[in-house]
Design a protein around this motif. Structure first.
Motif, PDB file in Angstrom:
ATOM      1  N   ARG A 124       0.826  -1.241   0.037  1.00  0.00           N
ATOM      2  CA  ARG A 124       0.095  -0.051   0.024  1.00  0.00           C
ATOM      3  C   ARG A 124       0.790   1.168   0.090  1.00  0.00           C
ATOM      4  N   SER A 125       0.392   2.318  -0.586  1.00  0.00           N
ATOM      5  CA  SER A 125       0.950   3.822  -0.397  1.00  0.00           C
ATOM      6  C   SER A 125       0.364   4.463   0.839  1.00  0.00           C
ATOM      7  N   LEU A 126       1.062   5.168   1.502  1.00  0.00           N
ATOM      8  CA  LEU A 126       0.590   5.615   2.763  1.00  0.00           C
ATOM      9  C   LEU A 126       0.139   7.255   2.217  1.00  0.00           C
ATOM     10  N   GLY A 127       0.598   7.558   0.967  1.00  0.00           N
ATOM     11  CA  GLY A 127       0.540   8.922   0.729  1.00  0.00           C
ATOM     12  C   GLY A 127       0.647   9.153  -0.778  1.00  0.00           C
ATOM     13  N   GLU A 128       0.732  10.349  -1.359  1.00  0.00           N
ATOM     14  CA  GLU A 128       0.812  10.566  -2.751  1.00  0.00           C
ATOM     15  C   GLU A 128       2.138  10.695  -3.146  1.00  0.00           C
ATOM     16  N   SER A 129       3.035  10.982  -2.383  1.00  0.00           N
ATOM     17  CA  SER A 129       4.349  11.247  -2.644  1.00  0.00           C
ATOM     18  C   SER A 129       5.458  10.551  -1.516  1.00  0.00           C
ATOM     19  N   ALA A 130       6.550  10.658  -1.743  1.00  0.00           N
ATOM     20  CA  ALA A 130       7.359  10.253  -0.547  1.00  0.00           C
ATOM     21  C   ALA A 130       7.386  11.090   0.725  1.00  0.00           C
ATOM     22  N   GLU A 131       7.236  12.301   0.547  1.00  0.00           N
ATOM     23  CA  GLU A 131       7.100  13.306   1.687  1.00  0.00           C
ATOM     24  C   GLU A 131       5.866  13.934   1.746  1.00  0.00           C
ATOM     25  N   SER A 132       4.779  13.368   1.499  1.00  0.00           N
ATOM     26  CA  SER A 132       3.436  13.655   1.429  1.00  0.00           C
ATOM     27  C   SER A 132       2.774  14.119   2.762  1.00  0.00           C
ATOM     28  N   LYS A 133       1.878  14.399   2.969  1.00  0.00           N
ATOM     29  CA  LYS A 133       0.899  14.620   4.099  1.00  0.00           C
ATOM     30  C   LYS A 133       0.289  13.049   4.074  1.00  0.00           C
ATOM     31  N   TYR A 134       0.199  12.615   5.255  1.00  0.00           N
ATOM     32  CA  TYR A 134      -0.301  11.149   5.576  1.00  0.00           C
ATOM     33  C   TYR A 134      -1.668  11.259   6.177  1.00  0.00           C
ATOM     34  N   ASP A 135      -2.698  10.279   5.708  1.00  0.00           N
ATOM     35  CA  ASP A 135      -4.035  10.275   6.394  1.00  0.00           C
ATOM     36  C   ASP A 135      -3.743   9.132   7.494  1.00  0.00           C
ATOM     37  N   LYS A 136      -4.404   9.536   8.712  1.00  0.00           N
ATOM     38  CA  LYS A 136      -4.055   8.580   9.768  1.00  0.00           C
ATOM     39  C   LYS A 136      -4.898   7.311   9.676  1.00  0.00           C
ATOM     40  N   GLU A 137      -6.109   7.685   8.912  1.00  0.00           N
ATOM     41  CA  GLU A 137      -7.024   6.385   8.745  1.00  0.00           C
ATOM     42  C   GLU A 137      -6.372   5.251   7.837  1.00  0.00           C
ATOM     43  N   VAL A 138      -5.323   5.785   6.804  1.00  0.00           N
ATOM     44  CA  VAL A 138      -4.806   4.845   6.264  1.00  0.00           C
ATOM     45  C   VAL A 138      -3.782   3.941   6.944  1.00  0.00           C
ATOM     46  N   PHE A 139      -3.133   4.593   7.981  1.00  0.00           N
ATOM     47  CA  PHE A 139      -2.247   3.997   9.000  1.00  0.00           C
ATOM     48  C   PHE A 139      -3.135   2.656   9.663  1.00  0.00           C
ATOM     49  N   TYR A 140      -4.556   2.970  10.174  1.00  0.00           N
ATOM     50  CA  TYR A 140      -5.487   2.168  10.540  1.00  0.00           C
ATOM     51  C   TYR A 140      -5.660   1.122   9.727  1.00  0.00           C
ATOM     52  N   ASP A 141      -6.019   1.491   8.593  1.00  0.00           N
ATOM     53  CA  ASP A 141      -6.542   0.399   7.371  1.00  0.00           C
ATOM     54  C   ASP A 141      -5.142  -0.559   7.164  1.00  0.00           C
ATOM     55  N   VAL A 142      -4.041   0.068   7.126  1.00  0.00           N
ATOM     56  CA  VAL A 142      -2.835  -0.932   6.785  1.00  0.00           C
ATOM     57  C   VAL A 142      -2.518  -1.869   8.148  1.00  0.00           C
ATOM     58  N   ASP A 143      -2.651  -1.301   9.313  1.00  0.00           N
ATOM     59  CA  ASP A 143      -2.530  -1.978  10.665  1.00  0.00           C
ATOM     60  C   ASP A 143      -1.333  -3.049  10.566  1.00  0.00           C
ATOM     61  N   ALA A 144      -0.026  -2.095  10.465  1.00  0.00           N
ATOM     62  CA  ALA A 144       1.098  -2.895  10.514  1.00  0.00           C
ATOM     63  C   ALA A 144       1.546  -3.076  11.849  1.00  0.00           C
ATOM     64  N   ASP A 145       2.181  -4.066  12.179  1.00  0.00           N
ATOM     65  CA  ASP A 145       2.657  -4.645  13.353  1.00  0.00           C
ATOM     66  C   ASP A 145       3.583  -3.668  13.877  1.00  0.00           C
ATOM     67  N   VAL A 146       4.490  -3.159  13.048  1.00  0.00           N
ATOM     68  CA  VAL A 146       5.652  -2.109  13.566  1.00  0.00           C
ATOM     69  C   VAL A 146       5.650  -1.258  12.514  1.00  0.00           C
ATOM     70  N   HIS A 147       6.063  -0.056  12.886  1.00  0.00           N
ATOM     71  CA  HIS A 147       6.291   1.329  11.869  1.00  0.00           C
ATOM     72  C   HIS A 147       7.826   1.477  12.016  1.00  0.00           C
ATOM     73  N   LEU A 148       8.651   1.016  10.938  1.00  0.00           N
ATOM     74  CA  LEU A 148      10.135   1.221  10.598  1.00  0.00           C
ATOM     75  C   LEU A 148      10.235   2.713  10.040  1.00  0.00           C
ATOM     76  N   MET A 149      10.381   3.634  10.816  1.00  0.00           N
ATOM     77  CA  MET A 149      10.244   5.035  10.581  1.00  0.00           C
ATOM     78  C   MET A 149      10.653   5.954  11.747  1.00  0.00           C
ATOM     79  N   ASP A 150      11.412   6.845  11.601  1.00  0.00           N
ATOM     80  CA  ASP A 150      11.975   7.788  12.608  1.00  0.00           C
ATOM     81  C   ASP A 150      10.661   8.680  12.916  1.00  0.00           C
ATOM     82  N   PRO A 151      10.342   8.675  14.188  1.00  0.00           N
ATOM     83  CA  PRO A 151       8.991   9.489  14.680  1.00  0.00           C
ATOM     84  C   PRO A 151       9.041  11.029  14.302  1.00  0.00           C
ATOM     85  N   ARG A 152      10.294  11.578  14.289  1.00  0.00           N
ATOM     86  CA  ARG A 152      10.600  12.922  13.899  1.00  0.00           C
ATOM     87  C   ARG A 152      10.241  13.134  12.701  1.00  0.00           C
ATOM     88  N   MET A 153      10.707  12.302  11.629  1.00  0.00           N
ATOM     89  CA  MET A 153      10.368  12.308  10.192  1.00  0.00           C
ATOM     90  C   MET A 153       8.940  12.248   9.855  1.00  0.00           C
TER      91      MET A 153
END
Length: 397
Positions: A124-153
């Motif tokens: 799945r794509s979380l947004g429209e571009s690599a550094e786009s605004k993200y829709d929180k509901e997409v994160f719920y829909d994806v429902d990943a066990d872990v998010h490998l990402m820097d929380p600051r970014m």
């Protein structure tokens, strides 16, 4: 059920499994946004409990600045945003459930390894571009066990507040990642590539695969370094640049190849000289033509161009520089000395291809001619064993 109206009000499947995370109670976010020295503390201060058996018991993993998380079960799925963490997980043969976007995702490295699978249709794509605004509901829909990402970014790209990150952690899954591309907020990265790789091995309990990777890369690096034909003061100088190299722009973003940053590691492996040695670096502050003429490098290095453009496009960049009134005065331009390496997405897989490509571009008489594409390196001139990489990725140790 209407996910938009009810998803935040019901327990997720993970809430019965969660052991804990430093974000709860503010621990993660304190480390996430702090500019204090503690936010850049070293690996030695981590409190990670590695697992070396197949028995699935609770285990802790600490990834700064994110914090600590207790896993009751080994995660099976993950989401990632721009950075090295997807390629790191792919080193274990684990493809993401979701990524920020596909606009700059360098999937060609996996295509160049017969036997390594990446099913883009299943991601799945979380947004429209690599550094786009993200829709929180997409994160719920994806429902990943872990998010490998820097929380600051994640916070920077999404525009979310601290409470939004807390919600993601408590309702979906932990955020465990750290920017290693270059210093965040003027600080050094928290981890080297292989320190971040080891953290990921602990998250997914893939220590045996990690150790196989370490053996492979140490052998590869030792061979490369033993054959570098010149070193020290005799080594060529390289002016390396982030964010592309556009001759007509008059703005070039210099990269300190001597710093402990991930996106310049290929240059360090080959021991080249830093054309900007002694200069003060600000990642997003450009230099102009005058400074380039002052340092007059032996080579111009384009970080990321190995991943994002093909050889025909690269030759157009070189031609444009040679036809430019000012840049044509540079020694590197006159000699056609342009090199390209992997960039912000560089994990262990891309690292091998990037180092091989740079070695061939700099010293073709020693390492073999660079054919212009990672696909076209003759088998007898390949500097690392593709088949062994595939075996490790697929768990055939």
């Amino acid at each position: 059920m209407d996910a938009k109206t009810n998803v935040h009000e019901i327990p997720t499947r993970r809430e019965t499994l969660k052991g804990g995370s430093a974000i709860l109670g503010g621990g993660l976010l304190a480390g996430c946004i702090s500019e204090s020295p503690d936010a850049a503390s070293t690996e030695a201060n981590d409190t990670t409990t590695p697992q070396t058996t197949d028995e699935q018991t609770p285990y802790d993993v600490t990834v700064k600045p994110a914090g600590n998380h207790t896993f009751e079960d080994v995660p099976e799925t993950y989401a990632s945003i721009p950075g090295a963490w997807m390629d790191i997980a792919m080193g274990f043969g684990i493809q993401p459930t979701a990524v920020a976007a596909f606009d700059r995702l360098p999937l060609k490295y996996y295509d160049a390894l017969p036997g390594v699978e990446f099913d883009a249709d299943a991601v799945r794509s979380l947004g429209e571009s690599a550094e786009s605004k993200y829709d929180k509901e997409v994160f719920y829909d994806v429902d990943a066990d872990v998010h490998l990402m820097d929380p600051r970014m994640l916070k920077k790209y999404s525009g979310w507040e601290d409470k939004d990150l807390e919600e993601i952690e408590s309702r979906i899954g932990p955020i465990l990642g750290s920017l290693i591309r270059f210093p965040f907020g003027g600080r050094e990265p928290h981890y080297t590539l292989y320190e971040a790789f080891e953290k990921t091995a602990q998250i997914f309990q893939r220590q045996a695969q990690y150790e196989a990777w370490v053996d492979l890369k140490e052998s590869f690096y030792a061979d490369i370094k033993s054959r570098v034909p010149v070193s020290g003061d005799d080594a060529p100088t390289v002016a390396a640049f982030n964010f592309g190299f556009k001759p007509e722009s008059g703005k070039f973003f210099a990269a300190n190849i001597d710093a402990a940053r991930n996106d310049t590691r290929s240059f360090r492996m080959l021991g080249v000289g830093n054309a900007f040695e002694g200069e003060e670096y600000v990642p997003f502050k450009p230099i102009g033509y005058e400074k380039l003429l002052e340092v007059d490098p032996d080579y111009i290095g384009t970080i990321g161009y190995l991943s994002y453009i093909d050889d025909a496009q690269f030759q157009k960049t070189i031609k444009a520089a040679q036809n430019h009134e000012t840049l044509s005065k540079l020694s590197a331009v006159q000699n056609g000395n342009f090199v390209r390496t992997g960039g912000q997405y560089m994990g262990p897989i891309i690292d091998l291809f990037s180092t091989e490509a740079l070695a061939k571009q700099l010293y073709p008489e020693e390492y073999g001619e660079w054919p212009g594409s990672i696909y076209d390196v003759p088998e007898e001139e390949q500097l690392f064993d593709r088949q062994r990489v595939v075996e490790i990725i697929n768990g055939n140790l």
